[in-house]
Design a protein around this motif. Structure first.
Motif, mmCIF file in Angstrom:
data_model
loop_
_atom_site.group_PDB
_atom_site.id
_atom_site.type_symbol
_atom_site.label_atom_id
_atom_site.label_comp_id
_atom_site.label_asym_id
_atom_site.label_seq_id
_atom_site.Cartn_x
_atom_site.Cartn_y
_atom_site.Cartn_z
ATOM 1 N N UNK A 1 50.846 31.414 34.918
ATOM 2 C CA UNK A 1 49.982 31.662 33.766
ATOM 3 C C UNK A 1 48.620 31.076 34.103
ATOM 4 N N UNK A 2 47.575 31.906 34.120
ATOM 5 C CA UNK A 2 46.290 31.400 34.591
ATOM 6 C C UNK A 2 45.128 32.182 34.001
ATOM 7 N N UNK A 3 44.051 31.454 33.745
ATOM 8 C CA UNK A 3 42.797 32.084 33.324
ATOM 9 C C UNK A 3 41.830 32.242 34.490
ATOM 10 N N UNK A 4 42.217 31.759 35.671
ATOM 11 C CA UNK A 4 41.356 31.863 36.852
ATOM 12 C C UNK A 4 41.581 33.214 37.517
ATOM 13 N N UNK A 5 40.494 33.895 37.871
ATOM 14 C CA UNK A 5 40.595 35.214 38.488
ATOM 15 C C UNK A 5 40.236 35.198 39.968
ATOM 16 N N UNK A 6 39.546 34.173 40.435
ATOM 17 C CA UNK A 6 39.069 34.150 41.815
ATOM 18 C C UNK A 6 38.869 32.710 42.250
ATOM 19 N N UNK A 7 38.689 32.535 43.568
ATOM 20 C CA UNK A 7 38.379 31.202 44.083
ATOM 21 C C UNK A 7 37.027 30.725 43.554
ATOM 22 N N UNK A 8 36.130 31.674 43.286
ATOM 23 C CA UNK A 8 34.833 31.303 42.712
ATOM 24 C C UNK A 8 35.019 30.662 41.342
ATOM 25 N N UNK A 9 35.992 31.127 40.556
ATOM 26 C CA UNK A 9 36.275 30.505 39.259
ATOM 27 C C UNK A 9 36.694 29.046 39.434
#
Length: 657
Positions: A257-265
């Motif tokens: 479960x995560x709100x992060x979409x990329x390493x940039x996030x």
């Protein structure tokens, strides 16, 4: 920095050992509360599959529900097990709930035993206590976690234990970001695994079945302003517990479960936490002192800064609450003289900045290493922080928690952890870290002066360690008396040769500029030769290299086998034999997908040539792992290559009296 992989592989429902002095627990009213309205309860306890795989308890229900709609997350957990043995009685009659009291609260909603169809409520008379729980003390980490411990009375074999609770709160260091792992499979059968996650309809939060490992069904439905994810699996079993697995290997299924979409996030989240302070007065004072010590030599100033943070700031982590991820200010670390990996990394970045050197903290993982690109793009994919230094157009990767490193930038061992996420504004992706450029990290030369059986023979051993190996031995030798180490080494060789004693004491040469450490041994051997009837013989062996030719204890396996080491290992044995000797020269090489191995036996100048009535012989061995693991399907091939190498590590010399 907290290690999260441990949290992912912890056994289902097993009680944790509680350490420390019992603290004042929550009041009875705070500990027990009605079931929250948002939870969807499972009305009927499922029955266990009689053909399932069980240990001391039969797991009937694992129910995890997570509500991320409110600003303060709430997680609901329900576990239902049937106790089927005495061992299960001992573990099942105790419940441990771990939480961080700095931002979490626990409420128990159900605490029941079902015996012969009758429900026995234990909420009114269960014994509860609350303990400080420091599981990482051996690693000098204090995380502030506590355990709410519940002991049930009158539990019998055959009882069904059914309990549930919620934990409210989420580490504020993550701000509005969210990340959770929900495990959905174990090495024991579970009759019903249920998971339910509620998120705001407009939220970037997603739920995925990681690598599609879970065999259940994940569904998504939107009701009004709420997205609901559900996962259901019946009679799940994932039996992958085997010895000697790679540290990164984790075959069990999880919902991520995560709100992060990329390493940039992840970089955008972490950057505000890692604000370097090169202009701080204490940091400036240290940088000025280093510059004055090594004027006009920036590289030596950089090395001195690295050594100062590594050796003068002791490793100690206080990681409760936001301290789990947010480093403390560099001036605080300088003042108190200790810090964990993220504290030391930020301090080093700040000191280097004050010297005019560009450096950044970098997130890494000591478990995933080369597997990191396959992990979720989220903070929990990391468990360690190092430093990337920009120097002469190339990155240097420095671990501020190491000690006893070399004295030159070009020879000190850099961190080699596969991939890193550099915390810099321009970072969009992971950076690959170069592998070690030290081809041979351990180089052993054994020289035998071999005489006939009625005379003494001699052995000298010179072992050279390079790079990381040298630094690890440097640290080890700091607290290991040389006399004690010498006795250990002498006993090693005395196992092969009788009457062995020191020719001279063990000694150590340490070249920190080259980052090489040399251990010197010398022995006199009274009984080099063994005798069988009228024949004397003795054997040499590539025993150092042979130590790396390993097979698994568990051969019939489903999971990868871990083997190998970084860098190459070289062993050379030279002998002077006491007369003209016929030598069967040999040369053997293996270049398999898994490792490289070479062995050879030869006379120095030519077959049988003598000088001063002696024959000079050289045996040479080399090993380098090409990988660090072998898949189960290829294990037989790997073992055949190991057997092939084993057949070429020993050579025997003999003569008749």
């Amino acid at each position: 920095m907290k290690t999260y992989l441990f949290a992912l592989i912890i056994a289902l429902c097993l009680p944790h050992t509680a350490f420390g002095t019992p603290q004042t627990a929550q009041t009875q009213n705070e500990q027990f509360a009605p079931l929250p309205d948002w939870v969807t309860p499972i009305a009927t306890i499922p029955t266990s599959d009689p053909t399932g795989h069980h240990y001391d308890q039969e797991f009937l229900l694992v129910d995890r529900q997570l509500n991320l709609v409110p600003s303060t997350p709430v997680e609901y957990k329900r576990y239902t097990t049937k106790i089927v043995s005495i061992e299960g009685l001992e573990s099942g009659s105790q419940i441990s709930i771990d939480f961080d009291p700095s931002y979490q609260k626990v409420a128990i909603h159900r605490l029941e035993l079902v015996r012969n169809g009758q429900v026995i409520d234990h909420t009114s008379h269960a014994k509860t206590s609350q303990f400080k729980r420091e599981t990482d003390l051996d690693s000098l980490l204090y995380n502030g976690d506590e355990t709410l411990h519940v002991v049930l009375n009158d539990v019998q074999v055959g009882d069904v234990l059914d309990y549930s609770y919620t934990i409210t709160g989420f580490n504020p260091v993550f701000g509005s970001n969210r990340e959770w792992y929900i495990k959905t499979g174990w090495a024991t059968s579970v009759a019903l695994v249920n998971a339910r996650i509620l998120v705001p309809e407009s939220s970037p939060i997603s739920v995925v079945n990681l690598s599609s490992k879970g065999k259940g069904v994940l569904k998504e439905i939107t009701r009004g302003k709420v997205r609901e994810y559900t996962y259901i699996e019946n009679n799940s079993l994932y039996d992958f517990d085997e010895s000697e697995q790679p540290r990164w290997f984790n075959p069990y299924p999880y919902l991520h479960v995560s709100s992060y979409r990329s390493w940039k996030d992840v970089v955008d989240w972490a950057l505000p936490l890692y604000q370097a302070s090169p202009s701080d007065s204490d940091v400036q004072a240290l940088a000025k002192k280093l510059a004055q010590t090594y004027p006009d030599d920036l590289e030596q100033q950089m090395v001195a800064a690295i050594h100062y943070v590594q050796n003068n700031i002791r490793y100690l982590g206080i990681e409760n609450g936001i301290g789990s991820h947010k480093p403390r200010p560099p001036q605080q670390i300088l003042s108190q003289g200790y810090g964990d990996c993220k504290d030391k990394a930020l301090l080093l970045v700040s000191v280097l900045g004050a010297l005019g050197v560009t450096a950044h903290p970098a997130l890494v993982d000591t478990y995933w290493r080369d597997q990191l690109p396959q992990q979720p793009t989220a903070p929990y994919s990391f468990n360690h922080v190092i430093v990337q230094i920009e120097h002469q157009g190339k990155p240097l990767w420095i671990d501020a928690t190491r000690t006893h490193q070399g004295n030159r930038l070009d020879t000190l061992a850099q961190a080699n952890l596969g991939y890193a996420l550099v915390l810099a504004p321009h970072t969009q992706d992971l950076d690959a870290m170069p592998s070690s450029d030290v081809p041979i990290t351990q180089d052993v030369e054994q020289r035998y002066v071999v005489n006939h059986a009625n005379q003494q023979s001699y052995l000298t051993v010179t072992t050279t360690y390079r790079g990381l190996e040298a630094e690890q031995w440097r640290r080890y030798l700091e607290s290991k008396p040389l006399k004690e180490l010498g006795e250990e080494y002498a006993n090693y060789y005395a196992g092969d040769f009788g009457g062995l004693d020191f020719l001279r004491p063990l000694s150590v040469d340490d070249d920190r500029n080259a980052n090489e450490l040399v251990i010197n041994e010398a022995y006199v051997i009274n009984d080099l030769w063994s005798k069988s009837e009228d024949t004397y013989f003795f054997m040499i062996s590539g025993d150092i290299v042979d130590d790396y030719l390993t097979k698994p204890d568990l051969v019939r396996r489903k999971t990868p086998f871990r083997y190998g080491t970084e860098g190459g290992v070289h062993q050379k044995i030279t002998l002077s034999l006491p007369e003209s000797w016929d030598i069967d020269q040999s040369d053997h090489a293996i270049s398999s997908p898994y490792f490289e191995f070479k062995s050879s036996l030869k006379t120095v100048s030519g077959p049988g040539e003598t000088l001063l009535d002696k024959t000079y012989v050289e045996a040479d061995y080399y090993y380098r792992a090409k990988k660090r693991h072998v898949d189960a399907k290829n294990l037989r091939q790997y073992m055949r290559h190991v057997d092939d190498a084993w057949n070429n590590v020993d050579y025997e010399f003999s003569y008749r009296q």
